[in-house]
Design an enzyme around this catalytic site. Sequence first.
Site, mmCIF file in Angstrom:
data_model
loop_
_atom_site.group_PDB
_atom_site.id
_atom_site.type_symbol
_atom_site.label_atom_id
_atom_site.label_comp_id
_atom_site.label_asym_id
_atom_site.label_seq_id
_atom_site.Cartn_x
_atom_site.Cartn_y
_atom_site.Cartn_z
ATOM 1 N N ASN A 207 33.881 37.359 -1.849
ATOM 2 C CA ASN A 207 33.126 38.533 -2.292
ATOM 3 C C ASN A 207 31.688 38.437 -1.799
ATOM 4 O O ASN A 207 31.305 37.475 -1.145
ATOM 5 C CB ASN A 207 33.206 38.680 -3.821
ATOM 6 C CG ASN A 207 32.637 37.462 -4.516
ATOM 7 O OD1 ASN A 207 31.474 37.142 -4.360
ATOM 8 N ND2 ASN A 207 33.484 36.770 -5.277
ATOM 9 N N ASP A 276 38.794 36.176 -8.210
ATOM 10 C CA ASP A 276 39.718 36.254 -9.352
ATOM 11 C C ASP A 276 41.180 36.104 -8.948
ATOM 12 O O ASP A 276 42.043 35.895 -9.790
ATOM 13 C CB ASP A 276 39.538 37.586 -10.084
ATOM 14 C CG ASP A 276 38.235 37.615 -10.884
ATOM 15 O OD1 ASP A 276 37.888 36.573 -11.475
ATOM 16 O OD2 ASP A 276 37.564 38.662 -10.903
ATOM 17 N N LYS A 286 47.203 29.770 11.921
ATOM 18 C CA LYS A 286 46.667 31.125 11.993
ATOM 19 C C LYS A 286 47.821 32.121 12.169
ATOM 20 O O LYS A 286 48.670 31.945 13.043
ATOM 21 C CB LYS A 286 45.704 31.218 13.186
ATOM 22 C CG LYS A 286 45.030 32.555 13.283
ATOM 23 C CD LYS A 286 44.139 32.629 14.506
ATOM 24 C CE LYS A 286 43.774 34.079 14.761
ATOM 25 N NZ LYS A 286 43.218 34.287 16.095
ATOM 26 N N PHE A 321 27.660 35.784 -16.889
ATOM 27 C CA PHE A 321 27.139 36.974 -16.214
ATOM 28 C C PHE A 321 28.254 38.005 -16.147
ATOM 29 O O PHE A 321 29.430 37.655 -16.111
ATOM 30 C CB PHE A 321 26.668 36.629 -14.793
ATOM 31 C CG PHE A 321 25.256 36.107 -14.772
ATOM 32 C CD1 PHE A 321 24.972 34.833 -15.247
ATOM 33 C CD2 PHE A 321 24.214 36.892 -14.299
ATOM 34 C CE1 PHE A 321 23.669 34.354 -15.249
ATOM 35 C CE2 PHE A 321 22.919 36.415 -14.302
ATOM 36 C CZ PHE A 321 22.644 35.150 -14.773
ATOM 37 N N LYS A 335 33.168 40.661 -22.710
ATOM 38 C CA LYS A 335 33.206 39.316 -22.090
ATOM 39 C C LYS A 335 32.575 38.270 -23.007
ATOM 40 O O LYS A 335 33.060 37.142 -23.092
ATOM 41 C CB LYS A 335 32.470 39.335 -20.748
ATOM 42 C CG LYS A 335 33.385 39.803 -19.634
ATOM 43 C CD LYS A 335 32.721 40.034 -18.319
ATOM 44 C CE LYS A 335 33.662 40.945 -17.538
ATOM 45 N NZ LYS A 335 33.127 41.422 -16.292
ATOM 46 N N LYS A 339 35.023 35.322 -24.006
ATOM 47 C CA LYS A 339 34.769 33.989 -23.450
ATOM 48 C C LYS A 339 33.939 33.117 -24.402
ATOM 49 O O LYS A 339 33.545 32.017 -24.035
ATOM 50 C CB LYS A 339 34.089 34.121 -22.085
ATOM 51 C CG LYS A 339 34.926 34.953 -21.078
ATOM 52 C CD LYS A 339 34.484 34.805 -19.643
ATOM 53 C CE LYS A 339 35.226 35.806 -18.748
ATOM 54 N NZ LYS A 339 35.105 35.531 -17.323
HETATM 55 N N1 CTP Z 1 33.964 33.655 -14.210
HETATM 56 C C1 CTP Z 1 34.512 32.373 -14.140
HETATM 57 N N2 CTP Z 1 35.710 32.184 -13.530
HETATM 58 C C2 CTP Z 1 36.405 33.214 -12.999
HETATM 59 C C3 CTP Z 1 35.858 34.511 -13.065
HETATM 60 C C4 CTP Z 1 34.636 34.696 -13.692
HETATM 61 O O1 CTP Z 1 33.882 31.428 -14.617
HETATM 62 N N3 CTP Z 1 37.547 33.000 -12.392
HETATM 63 C C5 CTP Z 1 32.673 33.850 -14.900
HETATM 64 C C6 CTP Z 1 31.566 34.354 -14.017
HETATM 65 O O2 CTP Z 1 30.793 33.298 -13.469
HETATM 66 C C7 CTP Z 1 30.728 35.197 -14.967
HETATM 67 C C8 CTP Z 1 31.741 35.726 -15.953
HETATM 68 O O3 CTP Z 1 32.850 34.833 -15.867
HETATM 69 O O4 CTP Z 1 29.812 34.419 -15.694
HETATM 70 C C9 CTP Z 1 32.162 37.140 -15.711
HETATM 71 O O5 CTP Z 1 32.905 37.251 -14.578
HETATM 72 P P1 CTP Z 1 33.802 38.541 -14.251
HETATM 73 O O6 CTP Z 1 34.675 38.225 -13.117
HETATM 74 O O7 CTP Z 1 32.888 39.691 -14.116
HETATM 75 O O8 CTP Z 1 34.614 38.683 -15.583
HETATM 76 P P2 CTP Z 1 36.133 38.734 -15.812
HETATM 77 O O9 CTP Z 1 36.311 39.070 -17.223
HETATM 78 O O10 CTP Z 1 36.762 37.466 -15.318
HETATM 79 O O11 CTP Z 1 36.625 39.864 -14.859
HETATM 80 P P3 CTP Z 1 36.902 41.430 -15.102
HETATM 81 O O12 CTP Z 1 35.622 42.128 -14.769
HETATM 82 O O13 CTP Z 1 37.976 41.669 -14.137
HETATM 83 O O14 CTP Z 1 37.291 41.626 -16.523
#
Ligand code: CTP
Length: 401
Positions: A207, A276, A286, A321, A335, A339
Amino acid sequence: MPGNILVGVGGGIAAFKAAALCSLLVKRGHSVQVLMTKNATRFVQPLTFQALTHRAVVTDTFEEPDPSEIAHIALADAADVYLIAPATANLIAKLAHGIADDMVTTTALACTAPLMVAPAMNVHMWAHPTVQENLTILRRRGIHVVEPDSGILACGYTGKGRLAEPEELADAVERTLARRRDLAGVRVVVTAGPTVEDIDPVRFLSNASSGKMGYAIAEAAVARGATVELISGPVSLDPVAGAALTPIRSTQDLLDAVLARIDQADVFIAAAAPADFRPVERLPHKWKKTEGTPVLALEPTPDVLAAASARRRPGQVFVGFAAETRDAVAYGREKLRRKNLDLVVVNDVTEPGAGFGVDTNRVVILDDSGAAEELPLMAKRDVADRVLDRVADRLRANRER
Ligand code: CTP
């Protein structure tokens, strides 16, 4: 917490506001020592500052009233914070390039205390690429730039360039004072940048994360005395001096690196943007076009923050974040709950000046009490300090509990 504040006054009409600032700082209990450039003395007499601060103003590098010391070194050594206000375009250029030909700039080079710069100038001078590039150099070195306000300028123009108000400058000085070594002895683990999930030896999923936010947090935490472990995906940023760097590639690598360090950490700040999803299978060779169009089967990667949070012990502070493209605050709150975090820093990455790749960010800090602190657009390094202010408050509260 009273401190020794050095105030360097530059040669601009806003020098008169520096007098109000010095008066305010003295009223708030600080010792204030003023340095002026020769041109500043054409706008305001040194006597004005002397009367307000009860200290002789230094305007000449070669004026050495006390033979037992060298004035610019002694003043630099005694300072807790050095604020240059107003900082003219000329002073900013000199600071950016190490020119030290007056008392204000010479002392800036000799000073190891945090340096703050409050610019004031005409709107076109402010917008000039030279000035902006010089400010970028200063910010990159961790120098705090107190943004000028917009309004009617002395030159008759209306726009950005007016020196920040004395109240705001005094508050900024006090924030900097409070941040000095307030994280001494605190062990902080920060994740930064993207992760990369390989498809074959030359192709990958990733990304647009630049790592700038996480690196700014690591830098700010080091400056505040923390012991910092920075776990970073592939980025094109210089390592942070004073932080231990662990480079990683995939989300699984990130998880392993975090879990190996989390038990010893006091603070975990997850600023990385991990991929993700990853390919179920990594192709050893390749993929050739002649083999046809591949269909990628994906699987979810582990959620690093959630896994670390599941092992969380009392007293640890966890910050996540949320980079969103819509309903940022609502998703951020969700979140925070899901989390199990203390704070979530939310930004809408579609907003101008916010999100991936840029040096600024506009964020809302959510906490587990339901409060939301909305910050204006500011340098990522300043966002980092605002987030760490909240972390320091949490650590203090946890200690007192
Ligand atoms: N994060 C992580 N591990 C992952 C994905 C995210 O530790 N595999 C952490 C990021 O560093 C950030 C937070 O989770 O602090 C939010 O990430 P984000 O991908 O936006 O949240 P999700 O809930 O995983 O995704 P979605 O937006 O799809 O709900």
